[in-house]
Write a protein that holds these residues in place. Structure first.
Motif, PDB file in Angstrom:
ATOM      1  N   SER A   1       8.186  61.141  26.337  1.00 51.96           N
ATOM      2  CA  SER A   1       7.500  62.140  27.151  1.00 51.96           C
ATOM      3  C   SER A   1       6.115  62.371  26.560  1.00 51.96           C
ATOM      4  O   SER A   1       5.945  62.304  25.335  1.00 51.96           O
ATOM      5  CB  SER A   1       8.288  63.459  27.168  1.00 51.96           C
ATOM      6  N   TYR A   2       5.147  62.644  27.430  1.00 47.95           N
ATOM      7  CA  TYR A   2       3.755  62.759  26.985  1.00 47.95           C
ATOM      8  C   TYR A   2       3.134  64.054  27.486  1.00 47.95           C
ATOM      9  O   TYR A   2       3.487  64.561  28.561  1.00 47.95           O
ATOM     10  CB  TYR A   2       2.925  61.580  27.508  1.00 47.95           C
ATOM     11  N   SER A   3       2.183  64.557  26.717  1.00 46.56           N
ATOM     12  CA  SER A   3       1.382  65.682  27.178  1.00 46.56           C
ATOM     13  C   SER A   3       0.396  65.171  28.223  1.00 46.56           C
ATOM     14  O   SER A   3       0.149  63.969  28.323  1.00 46.56           O
ATOM     15  CB  SER A   3       0.632  66.315  26.008  1.00 46.56           C
TER      16      SER A   3
ATOM     17  N   GLY B   1      13.646  73.351  19.146  1.00 49.96           N
ATOM     18  CA  GLY B   1      14.409  73.015  20.338  1.00 49.96           C
ATOM     19  C   GLY B   1      13.583  72.514  21.505  1.00 49.96           C
ATOM     20  O   GLY B   1      14.121  72.277  22.589  1.00 49.96           O
ATOM     21  N   GLU B   2      12.271  72.318  21.293  1.00 41.99           N
ATOM     22  CA  GLU B   2      11.415  71.852  22.385  1.00 41.99           C
ATOM     23  C   GLU B   2      11.441  70.329  22.481  1.00 41.99           C
ATOM     24  O   GLU B   2      11.606  69.630  21.488  1.00 41.99           O
ATOM     25  CB  GLU B   2       9.964  72.317  22.133  1.00 41.99           C
ATOM     26  N   GLN B   3      11.277  69.852  23.705  1.00 42.21           N
ATOM     27  CA  GLN B   3      11.187  68.409  23.904  1.00 42.21           C
ATOM     28  C   GLN B   3       9.884  67.883  23.319  1.00 42.21           C
ATOM     29  O   GLN B   3       8.825  68.468  23.521  1.00 42.21           O
ATOM     30  CB  GLN B   3      11.251  68.066  25.387  1.00 42.21           C
ATOM     31  N   LEU B   4       9.965  66.794  22.559  1.00 45.10           N
ATOM     32  CA  LEU B   4       8.770  66.215  21.965  1.00 45.10           C
ATOM     33  C   LEU B   4       7.905  65.577  23.033  1.00 45.10           C
ATOM     34  O   LEU B   4       8.373  64.784  23.847  1.00 45.10           O
ATOM     35  CB  LEU B   4       9.147  65.151  20.927  1.00 45.10           C
ATOM     36  N   ARG B   5       6.610  65.919  23.014  1.00 46.57           N
ATOM     37  CA  ARG B   5       5.634  65.290  23.892  1.00 46.57           C
ATOM     38  C   ARG B   5       4.555  64.647  23.029  1.00 46.57           C
ATOM     39  O   ARG B   5       3.903  65.323  22.236  1.00 46.57           O
ATOM     40  CB  ARG B   5       5.022  66.308  24.865  1.00 46.57           C
ATOM     41  N   LEU B   6       4.397  63.356  23.206  1.00 48.50           N
ATOM     42  CA  LEU B   6       3.394  62.617  22.447  1.00 48.50           C
ATOM     43  C   LEU B   6       2.041  62.705  23.138  1.00 48.50           C
ATOM     44  O   LEU B   6       1.942  63.102  24.299  1.00 48.50           O
ATOM     45  CB  LEU B   6       3.820  61.157  22.323  1.00 48.50           C
TER      46      LEU B   6
END
Length: 338
Positions: free
Chosen positions: A190-192, A314-319
């Motif tokens: 997932s990405y910003s 607990g947040e989803q990692l966004r690259l």
């Protein structure tokens, strides 16, 4: 009609009445549509049809005599697989950019199934032991385009100036033309958005560098270069450079700590090898982008399931949009950010 009624009708129809109120435009109506993104980098692209094809993955030798390598710097994602103490091999994945040549090419290993399965790539390699091939292609969604499978094609060439067995080079465009697969990959991470900070940058942990190791003789360091916003890789031989002098760099570095144990899967012929514990498993990770880091926990289901990457909050990692290198050392070797 009485006078009062006439007056009321005139008031209702008069020119001075305000226009009927209009509903406010919704966010969907006012926001610009999101541009299409490259699935393996998260970068905005002009035309999705340009990437309407499968990814190509190539196994690349990483021993001393295999250096300098060719083409790896142009991969969307590179996985550094642990194959034993002081011994790694790369699985380089190409989709948004297909170099003419990649290598030196080496054999399939068990980690290829869980790492590459979610991408469903055309897979270039120099084959492997019976049990490894049975497992990887039985469990992982990969199109086997190993050297013996496509002999007589232009998918591989030999460079006799290189020492054997590190003299085989793959041509991703040719491999793409040979695959039976037709679908582009689903996003792996997932990405910003382009104007939003990555999770690591928002967390603000120390991330100007990260040190890890695949054994006492295989230290790896990534150092952030503020001028170009990229991390630069160093290995035990110094700066990691390609045959043309290009320095290996990454927008994102994700270190996934995974145990490994020597063994076999199934009954096919071939010797036991280290098998990384990536299927139906979990562990710790650290991710770096933009000069900052964040820590968390990874989990993974079956071979063809993506990693689930959650921060300690607990947040989803966004690259950050861009290329990513995934390092896979054992937890006992230690990972240090600076």
């Amino acid at each position: 009609m009485g006078a009062a009624a006439v007056i009321g009708l005139v008031v209702l129809l008069g020119d001075d009445d305000p226009e009927p109120s209009q509903p406010e435009p919704t966010a969907q109506e006012t926001d610009e549509p999101e541009p299409p993104r490259a699935p393996l980098t998260g970068e905005a692209i002009d035309d999705e049809s340009d990437l309407d094809h499968p990814a190509v993955a190539v196994k690349v030798s990483d021993v001393e005599q295999a250096h300098p390598q060719v083409g790896v710097d142009r991969a969307d994602i590179v996985f550094v697989e642990f194959l034993g103490v002081n011994y790694t091999r790369l699985a380089a994945v190409f989709h948004s950019d297909l170099p003419d040549e990649v290598g030196p090419v080496r054999s399939v290993r068990p980690s290829d199934a869980p790492l590459l399965g979610p991408i469903a790539p055309a897979f270039g390699n120099t084959m492997g032991s019976e049990w490894i091939m049975d497992y990887v292609y039985g469990a992982g969604e990969l199109d086997d385009l190993g050297t013996q499978r496509v002999s007589g094609s232009n998918a591989y060439t030999l460079n006799q100036q290189r020492p054997q067995p590190d003299h085989v080079f793959a041509h991703p465009g040719e491999l793409l033309g040979l695959t039976d697969f037709s679908e582009p990959p689903e996003p792996y991470f997932s990405y910003s958005s382009e104007d939003e900070a990555s999770t690591a940058e928002q967390a603000g942990g120390s991330g100007s560098s990260v040190q890890l190791a695949y054994g006492s003789g295989s230290p790896i360091t990534w150092t952030y270069d503020e001028e170009n916003g990229q991390y630069l890789r160093e290995h035990q031989r110094g700066a990691h450079e390609m045959a043309g002098g290009e320095r290996i760099s990454a927008t994102n570095v994700v270190v996934i700590e995974a145990e490994a144990e020597t063994g076999k899967i199934g009954d096919g012929g071939g010797q036991p090898v280290p098998i990384q514990d990536l299927v139906d498993s979990e562990g710790s990770f650290v991710a770096l982008s933009g000069g900052s880091s964040v820590t968390g926990t990874w989990s993974k289901g079956g071979e063809n399931d993506r990693f689930e990457l959650r921060t300690d909050d607990g947040e989803q990692l966004r690259l950050a949009p861009g290329n990513t290198w995934v390092e896979l050392p054992q937890p006992s070797t230690g990972v240090t950010t600076g």
